[in-house]
Design an enzyme around this catalytic site. Sequence first.
Site, mmCIF file in Angstrom:
data_model
loop_
_atom_site.group_PDB
_atom_site.id
_atom_site.type_symbol
_atom_site.label_atom_id
_atom_site.label_comp_id
_atom_site.label_asym_id
_atom_site.label_seq_id
_atom_site.Cartn_x
_atom_site.Cartn_y
_atom_site.Cartn_z
ATOM 1 N N HIS A 106 1.278 -1.454 -0.191
ATOM 2 C CA HIS A 106 -0.136 0.489 -0.107
ATOM 3 C C HIS A 106 0.686 1.528 -0.174
ATOM 4 O O HIS A 106 0.821 2.438 -0.392
ATOM 5 C CB HIS A 106 -0.730 -0.287 1.103
ATOM 6 C CG HIS A 106 -2.124 -0.893 0.991
ATOM 7 N ND1 HIS A 106 -2.750 -1.578 2.269
ATOM 8 C CD2 HIS A 106 -2.316 -1.881 -0.156
ATOM 9 C CE1 HIS A 106 -3.474 -2.531 2.053
ATOM 10 N NE2 HIS A 106 -2.938 -2.964 0.552
ATOM 11 N N PHE B 67 -0.684 -7.996 4.560
ATOM 12 C CA PHE B 67 0.538 -7.596 4.828
ATOM 13 C C PHE B 67 0.618 -6.105 3.932
ATOM 14 O O PHE B 67 1.235 -6.192 3.582
ATOM 15 C CB PHE B 67 1.562 -8.739 4.096
ATOM 16 C CG PHE B 67 1.021 -9.668 4.727
ATOM 17 C CD1 PHE B 67 1.209 -10.285 5.849
ATOM 18 C CD2 PHE B 67 0.886 -11.296 3.385
ATOM 19 C CE1 PHE B 67 1.019 -11.660 6.474
ATOM 20 C CE2 PHE B 67 0.764 -12.633 3.793
ATOM 21 C CZ PHE B 67 0.330 -13.168 5.509
ATOM 22 N N CYS B 68 -0.753 -5.151 4.208
ATOM 23 C CA CYS B 68 -0.896 -4.259 3.438
ATOM 24 C C CYS B 68 -1.143 -4.495 2.217
ATOM 25 O O CYS B 68 -0.068 -3.739 1.019
ATOM 26 C CB CYS B 68 0.462 -2.999 4.450
ATOM 27 S SG CYS B 68 -0.025 -2.806 5.931
ATOM 28 N N ALA B 69 -1.084 -5.596 0.997
ATOM 29 C CA ALA B 69 -1.047 -5.537 -0.232
ATOM 30 C C ALA B 69 -2.427 -5.900 -0.509
ATOM 31 O O ALA B 69 -2.758 -7.378 -0.895
ATOM 32 C CB ALA B 69 0.800 -6.659 -0.808
#
Length: 455
Positions: free
Chosen positions: A130, A379-381
């Site tokens: 992100h 995982f911020c993805a």
Amino acid sequence: MTVSLAGNPVTCDLPPLPVLGRDVTVPLVTGGEVTYAALDYAASAPALQRVWDDVAAYAPYYGSVHRGAGYLSQLSTELFEQSRATVAGFLGCRPTDEVVFTRSTTDSLNLLAAALPEGTQVFVFETEHHAALLPWQRAKGARVTCLAAPRTPEQAVAALDVALHGAPKGPKLVCVTGASNVTGELWPVRELAAAAHRHGARIVLDAAQLVPHRAVDIGELDVDWVAFSGHKLYAPFGAGVLAGRPDWLREAEPYLAGGGATRTVVRRADGEVEAEWQESAAARHEAGSPNVIGAYAIASACKALTEAGLDRLGEHEAQLLTLLRDGLAEIPQVRVLSLFGADADRVGVLSFVVSGWNSSHLAAALSAEHGIGVRDGLFCAHPLVKHLLGGRPEDPGACGSPENLSFNAVRISFGAGTPPEHVTRFVAALATLVREGASWTYHTRNGRCVPAPSA
Ligand SMILES: Cc1ncc(COP(=O)(O)O)c(C=O)c1O
């Protein structure tokens, strides 16, 4: 040393680098204590002992940077600027490149986003973290094209080529990761840079997961900027780096307005305050008192990794990856997440799901019952993890949400300080949990899966 996993001997003959916390013990919910196995390096790596020692040796001499006439201020200023030069050398910067110290990769990419020329077209893949996906939407007048996840490195280059070919004239920027924080897979950075430059675009490399594992040479990769974070490079003192071409940064408004970024400030006769800003990218965008300890810690880590040899560290990591993958292959319920296939070159980052298990439950049990620290979630993805798990973009998914059975995963990651025992312990613990189930009850508290209090 030779470690045996499922009867297959794997040689791990390179000693890990000394890191802090290697002897820390943690309590187990089932009773007793074990040495903590830190296997979440991709989130934050432990400090190298060398970094800690360097910082401790400097600490008594700490002083203000760029401000004081006193001896310690001058020494600290010198150290800060030397740290900049060390980082430039570590990244193979070109003579005209500049190194700006920031807080982190997120900060570095937001700084670049704020410095984009008006109307820049930005190209990113949906697979980005992100921090590399989102800052561009906020840039003034920028237009963002988000490319679908490619399934091979060649597809990535071809998709970028097509997108840039069809783009109208004007400034263009490509942002790409060097190594995925989800799969650990390496992206074809040199080829993507060549494609970008063929079409007159610039490229920024999100090296947050690459720099701790592989040598990154900005000139050799021919990228325009590199961004990374100290805390993933064994230097957790709150600093990051944006290095590369100075022109866009020099022409942009200062990222932060304040002391240090100005040459002169006057109160005009009409009562307005007018500032003349510094020209160099670093001075212009590092307003406020610089984080000299953070910068020095990064420089110390750069030196330590260079002296240890990034190639040797890569070998150490490859041996750990073999141990891990051989071990996981023995647990049929495990599915490793991959974009580019099993043979793709990767760093020490690997995500997986286990059929019948909620990933948050699994991560909680690994911690509470085995003293092993991994990460669970998306995982911020989010777009990438949903893609890999076969979800639709609109499907919900929240980091660490235990209720979300389908759309989260477990990630194990390691690096220069990881002993092979941590990996073998992880594989053995995972096999036990999958075979026998958790031996404790877990519930959700504040959105996290945690052990329930004993009756
Ligand atoms: C690939 C990648 N890019 C960017 C970031 C953001 O780094 P930071 O949180 O240090 O800003 C991360 C953090 O996990 C990452 O893995």
